[in-house]
Structure formats: C-alpha cells, structure tokens
Write a protein that holds these residues in place. Structure first.
Motif, PDB file in Angstrom:
ATOM      1  N   GLU A 152       0.820  -1.223   0.000  1.00 20.92           N
ATOM      2  CA  GLU A 152       0.000   0.000   0.000  1.00 20.92           C
ATOM      3  C   GLU A 152       0.845   1.259   0.000  1.00 20.92           C
ATOM      4  O   GLU A 152       0.493   2.287  -0.549  1.00 20.92           O
TER       5      GLU A 152
ATOM      6  N   GLY B  22       1.209   3.156   2.327  1.00 20.23           N
ATOM      7  CA  GLY B  22       0.472   4.141   3.131  1.00 20.23           C
ATOM      8  C   GLY B  22      -0.052   3.456   4.384  1.00 20.23           C
ATOM      9  O   GLY B  22       0.092   2.245   4.547  1.00 20.23           O
TER      10      GLY B  22
ATOM     11  N   GLY C 123       3.109   2.104   6.914  1.00 20.42           N
ATOM     12  CA  GLY C 123       2.992   2.728   5.599  1.00 20.42           C
ATOM     13  C   GLY C 123       4.316   3.197   5.025  1.00 20.42           C
ATOM     14  O   GLY C 123       4.359   3.889   4.019  1.00 20.42           O
TER      15      GLY C 123
END
Ligand code: HGY
Ligand code: MN
Ligand code: MN
Length: 419
Positions: A201, A203, A387
């Motif tokens: 991701e 994030g 993240g």
C-alpha cells in the motif's frame, strides 16, 4: 542510512511464502548500492535482476523473454496455446536507497501463484511482467516499460539523458535492445483480458484498519517538472546581500511556496525531492539551482490547478529576484480508475479468505496507470508497516505475505474474463 530492522518474520505458514521472502531478499541484493537497494532502468543490475527473476519464472513453468523495452515477461499457456492472457506484474526497478517490496513483491508473488497452479488448465493464459522502469529514477520520465508495452511510449523520450549524459537511446543499445524496434513491445488489446497489479500500500490505511489486504479504487494522477533557476554566482565574502541573485535562496522560496499552495487544496500533494545548487562550493553564491517538482491529486483538475499555481509563484519569485527560470514538464499521467468488475473479483477473493473488504485510493503511482491504455486494470494492496516505503525500513510480515499470495491465487483461479 538507517539500518532497517529485519522485518518481523515468524516461520510463514505457507512454504511458498517462505521462499517468496527469501527470493525478495535475494533480489534486494542486486543493487548498485553496497549498503542498500538501488536498481535503475537498463543498468547492469537491471539485467541481473531480469536473469534472476527470469530463472524463477522458468522454474514456474513459464516461457520467458525480455521485450523490446527491457521488460521481463513470463507466459503460462491456458488450455490451448495462444489464448488471451490475464496479465499480472509490477516493476523490478527501485528508487534510490529503496525498500525491497515496492514492485518486487507483486512480480515474485505472481510467479509463486503461477507455480502453485501446477497442471491446472485455465481458459486463459497468464503473463507475469517485471517492468523495467516504473520509478523513473534514471531518466526522470516514469513508466517507460509499461508505456512501451501498452503502446503509448513517446519516441521523443529516447533523447532524454541520465545524470551522466547517456541518452535513453544509447542506454537501450548498451542493454542489447534496438531502440528503433521499441514499438515491437506494444501488445494488442485483444491479447490482454485485464492487468492486475499486487503491491504494498505504501500508506497507513490498511494498518489502521487492521486489515492485511485491500482493493484499490483509483490511482492518483501525477505531474513531474524540472525547474532551473539561473542567478549570478559570486564570492560569498564580497557580494553584499542586497546585490545578490542567489539561485538557491530563490529555490528555497519556491519549495516553501509548493508546500503552502498544495497544502491549501484537499488531497493534493506537492514534493520537491531533488534540489541541486551549483557550482556547489562553500564560498560561492549558487548561480544555478535545479529542482524537481512532483504534484498529485485524485482529481486531475485540482492537480493541474495546483501545479500551475506553484509554477506561477516560482516565476513571480524569480522575477522579483531578477533570476532566470526554465520549467520543463518531464512526466504526466492522468488519474486512473480501477475497473469495477475486477474490483468485484478481487473483493470476492479477499472475502473468501475471511477478511473484511476495504476499498481505498492509491496516492502512489503504479504501472497500472500506463497499462489502463491497453486493458482494464485493478490493484490488490498489501499492508506494510507504518505505511513506510521508498525507504530501507519498508517491511511486511510473513503472515501478510502468505495472505496476499492466497488472495491473489484465489483471484486467479476464479478469474472470469469480462464478457
Ligand atoms: O512515485 C510513485 O508514486 C511511484 O512509487 N513510482
Ligand atoms: Mn515506488
Ligand atoms: Mn511501486
């Protein structure tokens, strides 16, 4: 360089997840950097990565080739040869001092999934692509590999030069490619049923949701610029402050303007990642400063408005300081919607593995943005610690690696081409 803590890894429940993590570690050692990971397009490290990953593709029973743009392509036929393919993949290049999962996770997991199919005959072929240049580190324009495969490569980019002055054309020839044959990398729409990219991701959302995986709804659009400010170099001890045309100070004012302007627009981001004053001596007023500008937003209208406002402010700063300014846009990709029919099939695979389904946008760019010109696209995200990405501390857990692999495997095995 921060010495990244070894990712917390228990013995993964799934044997191929253990091998996946070992392979990711082995691939991370293919680097121009002795103490970290940097692997750029058309470098000797890129060639070595293609050889290493190509060998794993062959072990998984795929026919392996390097296309005219240097992308690594593995193919597994369906019930009969020559069927349209479900295309999986991500990129094998990295940013400087990178994490080891950005890009590589998607390619190597897809290879594991193909191998796990064994002799299973599917009504479609599968191709796994390791794109050669998603990050754009060497030539500043990004997604050169996926643009070539999607048939949208702009030949004028062949004149781009890297920091050493080598053109993209020369680098391709040195890599063993024929720049004049680049169009041959382009695939036909009828040969690709869909492109699905599995990626960390990069994030904090999945971690905050307490979920290992999620479905991407859309990928934010992005623009990149090169801004050159030309003032007047001079003796740092003799030129009074009121008579200076200091390019670096002007650049600093531009950087602050970028932060202020983007910060005022919801979901917009602007980043100056590179800033190079010259001549770069302690006792010389910088006569020139060159910086990069990266502007993104989920909404293309906002992105273009923010970019224009920042560059207008840079021009006003330069005029007030009697400094020359040159702006070149080096890259633009519109925001990219992921196909609902593919999102639905990824969501079904996530739910079948026992997880709540969360759909989220991607602030990071991906090869899927280029591939959408060729086929419908979708992305499956995997949680990464805090993240963190584009950094050696980028990490995932073995359990999540196994979960992501199971979900991707389930998606493949139940894939229904769009009628
Ligand atoms: O810049 C990006 O968003 C991607 O990591 N290349
Ligand atoms: Mn990246
Ligand atoms: Mn990436």
């Amino acid at each position: 360089m921060i010495s990244a803590p070894a990712p917390s890894r228990h013995a993964p429940p799934d044997p191929s997840a253990a091998r996946l993590l070992e392979r990711i570690d082995a691939l991370a050692r293919v680097s121009e950097q002795a103490d970290g990971l940097t692997r750029v397009y058309l470098s000797s490290q890129h060639a070595e990565a293609n050889r290493l990953v190509g060998g794993w593709m062959a072990e998984a029973g795929m026919a392996v080739r390097v296309d005219a743009a240097g992308n690594l392509v593995g193919r597994r036929e369906g019930v009969r040869p020559g069927l349209p393919c479900l295309m999986l993949g991500s990129h094998l290049d990295s940013v400087r001092n990178a994490g080891r999962y950005d890009g590589m996770l998607g390619v190597l997991t897809a290879i594991e999934c193909v191998e796990a199919l064994g002799e299973r005959a599917l009504p479609f072929a599968i191709e796994v692509v390791g794109f050669g240049d998603e990050e754009g580190v060497r030539f500043q324009a990004t997604m050169l590999g996926s643009r070539a495969l999607a048939g949208t490569f702009d030949p004028t980019l062949l004149d781009l030069r890297d920091a050493g002055g080598t053109t993209l054309r020369e680098a391709m020839a040195a890599f063993g490619l024929d720049p004049s044959a680049l169009a041959g990398a382009a695939r036909r729409r009828e040969d690709v049923l869909a492109y699905v990219e599995y990626h960390i991701e990069q994030g904090p959302v999945l971690e905050a949701e307490g979920l290992p995986v999620g479905v991407v709804t859309a990928i934010n659009g992005q623009q990149r610029f090169r801004v050159q400010l030309d003032g007047m170099a001079g003796h740092s001890g003799t030129v009074p402050m009121r008579l200076r045309q200091d390019a670096l100070v002007a650049a600093a004012e531009c950087v602050l303007a970028a932060e202020r302007i983007a910060g005022a627009v919801p979901d917009a981001v602007a980043t100056v990642g590179q800033l190079a004053p010259s001549p770069g001596a302690t006792n010389v007023i910088p006569g020139r400063a060159v910086f990069s500008l990266d502007v993104r937003s989920p909404r293309d209208a906002d992105r273009t408005q923010v970019a224009a406002a920042i560059l207008d402010e840079c021009r006003a700063i330069a005029a007030r300081r009697k400094i020359g300014i040159e702006v070149v846009q080096t890259h633009e990709l519109a925001s990219c919607a992921c196909a609902p029919w593919l999102q639905d099939q990824l969501s079904a695979a996530i739910a079948a593995d026992g997880h709540r389904v969360v759909a989220l946008p991607s602030g990071a760019g991906h090869d899927a943005m280029a591939m959408v010109a060729l086929a419908d696209v979708a992305m499956l995200f995997l949680r990464c610690r805090e993240g963190i990405s584009h950094h050696p501390a980028e990490s995932i857990t073995a359990e999540d690696a196994a979960t992501g692999m199971r979900v991707l495997q389930s998606f493949i095995e139940h894939f229904e081409p769009r009628r």
